[in-house]
Design an enzyme around this catalytic site. Structure first.
Site, PDB file in Angstrom:
ATOM      1  N   LYS A   1      99.721  41.968  25.704  1.00  0.00           N
ATOM      2  CA  LYS A   1     100.045  40.574  26.040  1.00  0.00           C
ATOM      3  C   LYS A   1      98.744  39.859  26.393  1.00  0.00           C
ATOM      4  O   LYS A   1      98.215  39.992  27.495  1.00  0.00           O
ATOM      5  CB  LYS A   1     100.999  40.502  27.248  1.00  0.00           C
ATOM      6  CG  LYS A   1     102.459  40.936  26.991  1.00  0.00           C
ATOM      7  CD  LYS A   1     102.619  42.302  26.525  1.00  0.00           C
ATOM      8  CE  LYS A   1     104.017  42.760  26.245  1.00  0.00           C
ATOM      9  NZ  LYS A   1     104.824  43.024  27.414  1.00  0.00           N
TER      10      LYS A   1
ATOM     11  N   ASP B   1      90.917  28.654  23.338  1.00  0.00           N
ATOM     12  CA  ASP B   1      89.509  28.285  23.471  1.00  0.00           C
ATOM     13  C   ASP B   1      88.794  29.301  24.369  1.00  0.00           C
ATOM     14  O   ASP B   1      88.683  30.456  23.996  1.00  0.00           O
ATOM     15  CB  ASP B   1      89.371  26.848  23.969  1.00  0.00           C
ATOM     16  CG  ASP B   1      89.821  25.838  22.910  1.00  0.00           C
ATOM     17  OD1 ASP B   1      89.832  26.183  21.707  1.00  0.00           O
ATOM     18  OD2 ASP B   1      90.177  24.699  23.278  1.00  0.00           O
TER      19      ASP B   1
ATOM     20  N   HIS C   1     102.340  46.471  22.333  1.00  0.00           N
ATOM     21  CA  HIS C   1     102.823  46.009  23.639  1.00  0.00           C
ATOM     22  C   HIS C   1     101.808  45.115  24.356  1.00  0.00           C
ATOM     23  O   HIS C   1     102.024  44.716  25.498  1.00  0.00           O
ATOM     24  CB  HIS C   1     103.147  47.236  24.502  1.00  0.00           C
ATOM     25  CG  HIS C   1     104.109  46.985  25.602  1.00  0.00           C
ATOM     26  ND1 HIS C   1     103.781  47.150  26.926  1.00  0.00           N
ATOM     27  CD2 HIS C   1     105.399  46.570  25.590  1.00  0.00           C
ATOM     28  CE1 HIS C   1     104.824  46.862  27.688  1.00  0.00           C
ATOM     29  NE2 HIS C   1     105.818  46.505  26.900  1.00  0.00           N
TER      30      HIS C   1
END
Length: 546
Positions: free
Chosen positions: A187, A192, A185
């Site tokens: 995110k 860079d 789950h």
């Protein structure tokens, strides 16, 4: 062959490493970290009371507040992400639950960046269950296989599979609800030396009409840290491989270089090896900023400059959880002694019992800290009017909200529940609500007066404010802490400009809310019927969670 097969997606095992012997690790506690004195370089004396406790729980990265930008709209998140990808030179790493099966523009943006920069490398991590839900029809896995085909040496796609869903249970549980047994789950959207932390996935609704939160960190140290987390989870996940040039099939293999056995073959040893891999990364001893200047030192040199502390947090059930201890520390003495207000939000409001207890205690007469809870109206729930069992979920969450309000009444807690609604999902102009996090505000005592300074009243000495926010993938539920792999960050500051950004973010979300009481949730239209309660019980008995 591992028994996890779809007509176009097969998991098979490449010979794994020898067996490891490892006792299951305990959850992280303050006793597992070095003394806070090793990290006491942070802050205004009152703020140090907060950070000293957090320093025992998680690593700390001291950054400038101007390295944090707060985005407000889904479209702003999408445009920022594409802009970062277009400027990429060395690395793109994306950790997400899934990428929408029709996100051709996003994949084209990555493709163009790869074609333009010969040194660019791309690493993508998604969840195996959610990423293959639509198989054998076009899916997240199918879409990513095309990118891997175009750049086989510079693109790697990994899919994490929970160790909680194996064997007969996996065979029996339908696809639409099998995600209730655990997911990747996280995110994290890194390019860079910049990274976006969010609760949003990468699909069209999250780019248009699904409200979430999005913080952009322009810091190499922060980005490097979260890349380590991303890379570690990739190394204990399945590798996406493409079929023949004439076939649209894709296969997931378990490379022999993975430092763990397949979760489908040996879940217990997989958890042990994953714990051994991840535990050092989230230990306070890996703080990259032990020698960073303190708030006090910087303020003496330049009163307009302050320092902001970021604490990366990780939940890897059932062995590692630094987020729950950090949240409870933020809302417990000595921090709570100067807490003036807080807002807690989760699109799917079903707080873990310890989170629920912490909120109720904090707003009870003992502490009397006013609190606000923001959650999705049924009309802003992503499962509203969904087919099958999942269509019962909005009513289930309403039932959980009612139980929370009843508990708040019994505790005489000063907590307001507000539901977010912006149109009706599925109708023109309808949005869904997916935001999660915490905003907390503190009153700080002024520094001790110098002998030559004129005395002031106690009220004048307590005008400085500090704040904290918790952002990331977690919904702070039993499921989040018992089943799902989550990453977030707790950021603490006394910088006025950054605090204003957080207040604006919070108020923009509240703009679409209205207060809800027990009576509203007990009406015929909102009250959970026997089907809803029965489905909740069945999921719980089978080991799943909302």
């Amino acid at each position: 062959m591992i028994v996890y097969r779809a007509r176009q997606c097969t998991f098979r095992l490449v010979p794994s490493l020898p067996k490891h012997v490892l006792k299951p690790q305990c959850r992280l506690t303050s006793s597992s970290a070095p003394p806070a004195a090793a990290y006491t370089s942070t802050s205004h004396p009152a703020l140090a009371g907060i950070t000293a406790q957090l320093d025992r729980i998680a690593p700390r990265i001291d950054i400038r507040p101007d390295q944090i930008d707060v985005l407000e709209e889904p479209s702003e998140f999408y445009e920022t992400l594409k802009q970062l990808i277009r400027s990429a030179k060395k690395r793109i790493f994306l950790s997400t639950l899934y990428i929408g099966k029709t996100e051709h523009e996003l994949l084209s943006t990555i493709h163009e960046a790869l074609a333009r920069e010969a040194e660019l490398r791309v690493s993508i991590l998604t969840d195996a269950l959610r990423g293959t839900r639509e198989d054998p029809q076009p899916s997240c896995a199918f879409l990513l296989a095309n990118l891997t085909t175009a750049f086989p040496d510079r693109v790697e796609v990994r899919m994490y599979h929970t160790p909680n869903l194996t064997g007969l249970r996996k065979a029996l549980v339908p696809k639409r609800i099998n995600e209730g047994w655990g997911l990747q789950h996280i995110k994290l959207y890194g390019v860079d030396d910049q990274i976006i932390l969010s609760g949003a996935n990468l699909s069209s609704d999250y780019f248009t009409n699904r409200q979430d939160r999005y913080h952009v960190f322009s810091s190499k140290r922060v980005t490097d840290y979260f890349y380590r987390v991303h890379h570690a989870v990739c190394s204990i996940s399945f590798l996406l491989e493409i079929g023949s040039a004439s076939s649209s099939s894709h296969t997931f293999t378990w490379p022999s270089s993975n430092p763990a056995p397949s979760p489908l073959l040996d879940p217990r040893r997989y958890i042990e090896a994953a714990t051994r891999l991840l535990l050092p990364i989230c230990s306070p001893s890996h703080s990259p900023s032990q020698s960073a200047p303190s708030f006090a030192t910087i303020k003496e040199a330049d009163k307009s400059e302050t320092t902001t502390a970021l604490y990366p947090l990780l939940s890897h059930p059932p062995t590692i959880n630094t987020e729950l201890p950090a949240l409870r520390t933020l809302f417990s003495p000595p921090s709570s002694n100067r807490l003036t207000s807080y807002t807690f939000t989760a699109g799917y409001f079903n707080p873990h019992p310890l989170v629920k207890r912490t909120l109720l205690d904090l707003s009870s007469p003992s502490w009397s800290v006013p609190g606000t809870v923001l959650t999705a109206s049924p009309h802003a729930n992503g499962f509203y009017n969904s087919a099958g069992v999942s269509g019962l979920l909005p009513a289930a969450y309403s039932h959980l909200s009612l139980r929370f309000l009843q508990a708040a009444r019994r505790a005489r807690a000063n907590i307001a529940l507000r539901e977010w609604k912006r149109g009706v999902v599925g109708n023109e102009g309808g949005w869904t609500y997916h935001a999660k996090g915490v905003w907390a505000y503190f009153r700080l005592a002024s520094p001790p007066l110098q002998p030559s300074t004129q005395a002031s009243s106690p009220e004048e000495q307590e005008t400085e404010e500090a704040a904290a926010t918790l952002i990331g993938s977690s919904n702070y539920t039993t499921r989040s802490y018992n089943l799902d792999l989550e990453v977030g960050a707790l950021v603490v500051t006394n910088d006025k400009t950054l605090i204003r950004k957080w207040r604006r973010e919070e108020e923009n979300l509240k703009e679409w809310t209205q207060s809800v009481g027990e009576g509203d949730l007990e009406t015929k239209e909102r009250k959970a019927d026997w089907k809803v309660r029965g489905a909740m019980l069945i999921v719980k008995l089978l080991g799943g969670s909302l």
